[in-house]
Design an enzyme around this catalytic site. Structure first.
Site, PDB file in Angstrom:
ATOM      1  N   GLU A 318      42.450   6.502 -14.342  1.00 31.02           N
ATOM      2  CA  GLU A 318      41.712   5.542 -14.190  1.00 31.02           C
ATOM      3  C   GLU A 318      40.323   5.754 -14.349  1.00 31.02           C
ATOM      4  O   GLU A 318      39.429   4.915 -15.518  1.00 31.02           O
ATOM      5  CB  GLU A 318      41.850   4.673 -12.968  1.00 31.02           C
ATOM      6  CG  GLU A 318      41.281   3.500 -12.533  1.00 31.02           C
ATOM      7  CD  GLU A 318      41.661   2.462 -13.592  1.00 31.02           C
ATOM      8  OE1 GLU A 318      41.064   2.023 -14.521  1.00 31.02           O
ATOM      9  OE2 GLU A 318      42.645   1.830 -13.035  1.00 31.02           O
ATOM     10  N   ASP A 322      37.985   4.260 -17.808  1.00 32.35           N
ATOM     11  CA  ASP A 322      36.961   3.242 -17.475  1.00 32.35           C
ATOM     12  C   ASP A 322      35.475   3.664 -18.035  1.00 32.35           C
ATOM     13  O   ASP A 322      34.800   2.924 -18.542  1.00 32.35           O
ATOM     14  CB  ASP A 322      36.678   3.038 -16.230  1.00 32.35           C
ATOM     15  CG  ASP A 322      37.886   2.253 -15.406  1.00 32.35           C
ATOM     16  OD1 ASP A 322      38.804   1.591 -16.066  1.00 32.35           O
ATOM     17  OD2 ASP A 322      38.033   2.157 -14.207  1.00 32.35           O
ATOM     18  N   SER A 575      43.450  -2.295 -16.597  1.00 37.38           N
ATOM     19  CA  SER A 575      42.329  -1.416 -16.201  1.00 37.38           C
ATOM     20  C   SER A 575      41.579  -1.189 -17.622  1.00 37.38           C
ATOM     21  O   SER A 575      40.676  -0.783 -17.370  1.00 37.38           O
ATOM     22  CB  SER A 575      43.176  -0.055 -15.753  1.00 37.38           C
ATOM     23  OG  SER A 575      43.783  -0.181 -14.536  1.00 37.38           O
TER      24      SER A 575
END
Length: 658
Positions: A318, A322, A575
């Site tokens: 994640e 990002d 995400s």
């Protein structure tokens, strides 16, 4: 779009909340809250000892919340003369602080009930009133209830009641929001913990970390590992791999070239999720060479650290995704990393919001220890510093790629948090949340059975997400470039190159069971339900036509090339969609700031009023719960929202606004 709890909509949830229609006369008690049964894993035991002490807290209702929509609309509606005339944090605190009348009314009730004034204290923020050294017997008499001991299957015990009553004029008179401890099960349940280095990464990915809720978060899904030599270099191959230049081409935005000191973009991560510095350099070496060696600005909240002890996709996927894309897409601007929570306790969205707004720490009784981490952390090895309240400034854009199921949490908890996003919007902050990765199903593909419990997802009621269903955030769904699509030819011929994401993940979308449809969205939702009526009944989703619908917008969520733990992999999920959309908004803010204007703030009213600035996505579905889900259609739909960003059109719109 005033927020409320709907009994009809929540009938299938684990917790059933009710009010009363009794006459609100002084001294006449009415039921303020009740539940039909304890939460899963809790068993009712014996009556609580009447001499036991309770930390009795009365959360006061804030003033002027009935004007919240009007206030936010005035600064975010492009037709308003006050557009972008944002409030200060002090303005917000003053406007919504509980009234002196609420304080005096509650204190008088306590005094008349036999609680001496010397045992009553009011918090500095005036948000809650505490009764010092209250006993169970006193609380039972005060609230006309009975307390019992409940036991969790981990062995944790908790004191709670099944309902409680307060004088009608306090309940109906906008004075008391909730009282704790009552039926909220504000008990911290912590099973045995191993050392961080021994944790199972799949446990983190399944949502055991407090930050992503009780069941699962929107952690991305990992696909094929890539040989660096196989990474695409031509836009014609964006159907198999997404790299930064694919996104620039799809959404017509150029590389950044300025860095206004007033511009800022924040990415929120929750420990033990952490980026790997070497991964950033590996990604930058391939896609943004000038950034090799650069790192995000660290804002450590409640002991948040970029831990490097445990590395796997579950820990790093994640954060790497990002930060790699956010940093590369807005360069030379910088990214602020809000790293929240220590390695032991973790954190929740409320812990993050506390760090931005000191008044939120205590508002309406404060955080819920059953969902939110408490600092200083009492657990061995935990962060021993004081809770961070109001220590950090909000960036202009905040993107979060985690989420709960709406049914995981109580309506009171969700409404309290949703109001905080409204306050950020009043201050000119754009708040983005991923809409979910399982279509109309919830985290882990779970749906809601007829008994109100989660099932295996093959049938049952649709399971909407939170905070994506809060009307004060911008919820971001996912699209993809279908295999065999040449985006260069599509863009040259004006053909939409994307459809709803149906590879590995499905775009989360649907209708809230808690929040009403906001005014800015009402016409779009009505058009969808009337023109493209879904083939489902009220047994499957909230088809009242009066519910907040999501997502609002979307962006690509499939086949992202990400450097993770020393290698490249394909990654999938909303995400990816949220930080990508946030990067586009940050570039628009940059342009506005460069000509002396303010950031765009809360996006939704402007986008719904001008849907032509979005790339409408009209193909695909978001399956779940044994159904095909909803359909992507012309105009807004509960799969891809208004569509994907068209930077040039959005830029023209927002540069023309005050």
């Amino acid at each position: 779009m005033r927020l409320h709890y709907s009994l009809t909509l929540l009938a299938s949830a684990v917790l059933l909340w009710t009010g009363t229609s009794a006459s609100p006369t002084p001294g006449h008690h009415v039921v303020h809250e009740k539940r039909s049964s304890p939460p899963p894993a809790w068993t009712k035991q014996e009556r609580a000892d009447g001499n036991m002490r309770l930390p009795l807290r009365i959360g006061l209702k804030q003033r002027n919340l009935h004007h919240a929509d009007e206030f936010l609309d005035s600064v975010s509606n492009p037709k308003s003369s006050k557009y972008a005339s944002y409030w200060t944090a002090e303005d917000v605190a003053d406007m919504f602080a509980p009234s002196d009348e609420s304080i005096s009314s509650v204190k008088l009730w306590l005094l008349e009930s036999g609680i001496p004034a010397s045992r009553v204290s009011v918090s500095p923020s005036k948000s809650w009133i505490s009764v010092v050294n209250a006993t169970v017997s006193e609380a039972e008499a005060l609230l006309q209830t009975e307390y019992y001991t409940y036991e969790h299957y981990f062995g944790k015990k908790h004191i709670a009641c099944e309902s409680y009553s307060i004088p009608g004029h306090l309940s109906a008179g906008e004075h008391i929001d909730l009282i704790m401890p009552t039926l909220h099960f504000d008990a911290k349940v912590v099973p045995g913990r191993d050392d961080l280095s021994k944790r199972d990464a799949q446990t983190v990915q399944a949502g055991a970390a407090k930050n992503v809720g009780k069941n699962s978060g929107f952690l991305p899904k990992q696909g094929a590992h890539l040989n660096p030599q196989s990474i695409i270099s031509q836009l014609e191959h964006c159907d198999t791999q997404i790299v930064p230049n694919c996104l620039r081409a799809l959404y017509t935005f150029p590389p950044g070239f300025t860095a206004h000191p007033g511009n800022s973009y924040g990415i929120v991560e929750y420990t033990p999720q952490a980026y790997v510095p070497a991964d950033l350099d590996m990604f930058f070496a391939n896609f943004s060479k000038k950034q090799v060696g650069q790192r995000p600005i660290l804002a450590s909240i409640d002991g948040g650290i970029v831990q490097q002890e445990a590395q796997s996709f579950g820990y790093n996927g994640e954060s790497d995704l990002d930060i790699e894309y956010a940093m590369s897409l807005i360069y030379p601007q910088t990214v602020t990393l809000y790293q929240v929570g220590d390695e032991v306790e973790g954190a929740s969205f409320n812990n993050f919001l506390d760090a931005l707004d000191a008044s939120y720490c205590a508002y309406e009784g404060g955080d819920d220890p059953s969902q939110d981490a408490a600092y200083p952390d009492p657990l061995p090895g935990g962060y021993k510093g004081a809770e961070d309240c109001g220590k950090f400034k909000a960036t202009n854009v905040i993107s979060t790629s985690y989420g709960y199921n709406e049914a995981d949490l109580t309506p009171a908890y969700e409404v309290r948090q949703c109001h905080e996003y409204m306050k950020l919007g009043l201050q000119g902050v754009t708040v983005l949340y991923s809409s979910g990765d399982n279509g109309v199903a919830g985290n882990g593909d779970q749906c809601i059975g007829s008994d109100g419990n989660y099932n295996n997802g093959t049938s049952g009621r649709f399971n909407p997400s939170f905070p994506g269903g809060c009307p004060y955030v911008t919820s971001v769904g996912a699209t993809q470039v279908p295999t065999g699509t040449n985006i260069v030819l599509s863009l040259a011929t004006g053909t939409q190159p994307e459809v709803a994401c149906e590879t590995v993940i499905y775009s989360g979308g649907g209708f809230s069971n808690v929040f009403e449809v906001p005014s800015y969205q009402a016409a779009a939702v009505s058009h969808y339900l009337t023109t493209y009526p879904p083939p489902y009944t009220a047994a499957q989703y909230n088809n009242s036509g009066k519910a907040r619908a999501f997502p609002d917008v979307s962006a690509n969520g499939a086949n992202y090339v990400v450097a993770i733990d020393g290698g490249f992999s394909l990654v999938y999920g909303t995400s990816a969609s949220s930080p990508t959309f946030g990067s586009v908004v940050t570039l628009i803010n940059e342009a506005r700031l460069n000509i002396g204007k303010k950031p765009v703030g809360f996006l939704n009213p402007a986008l719904y009023a001008h849907p032509w600035v979005m790339n409408d996505v009209t193909q695909g579905t978001n399956p779940g719960c044994g159904t095909p889900g909803f359909n992507a259609t012309a105009g807004w739909d509960p799969v891809t929202g208004l569509g994907t960003p068209n930077y040039l059109k959005m830029l023209g719109l927002f540069l023309a606004l005050p």
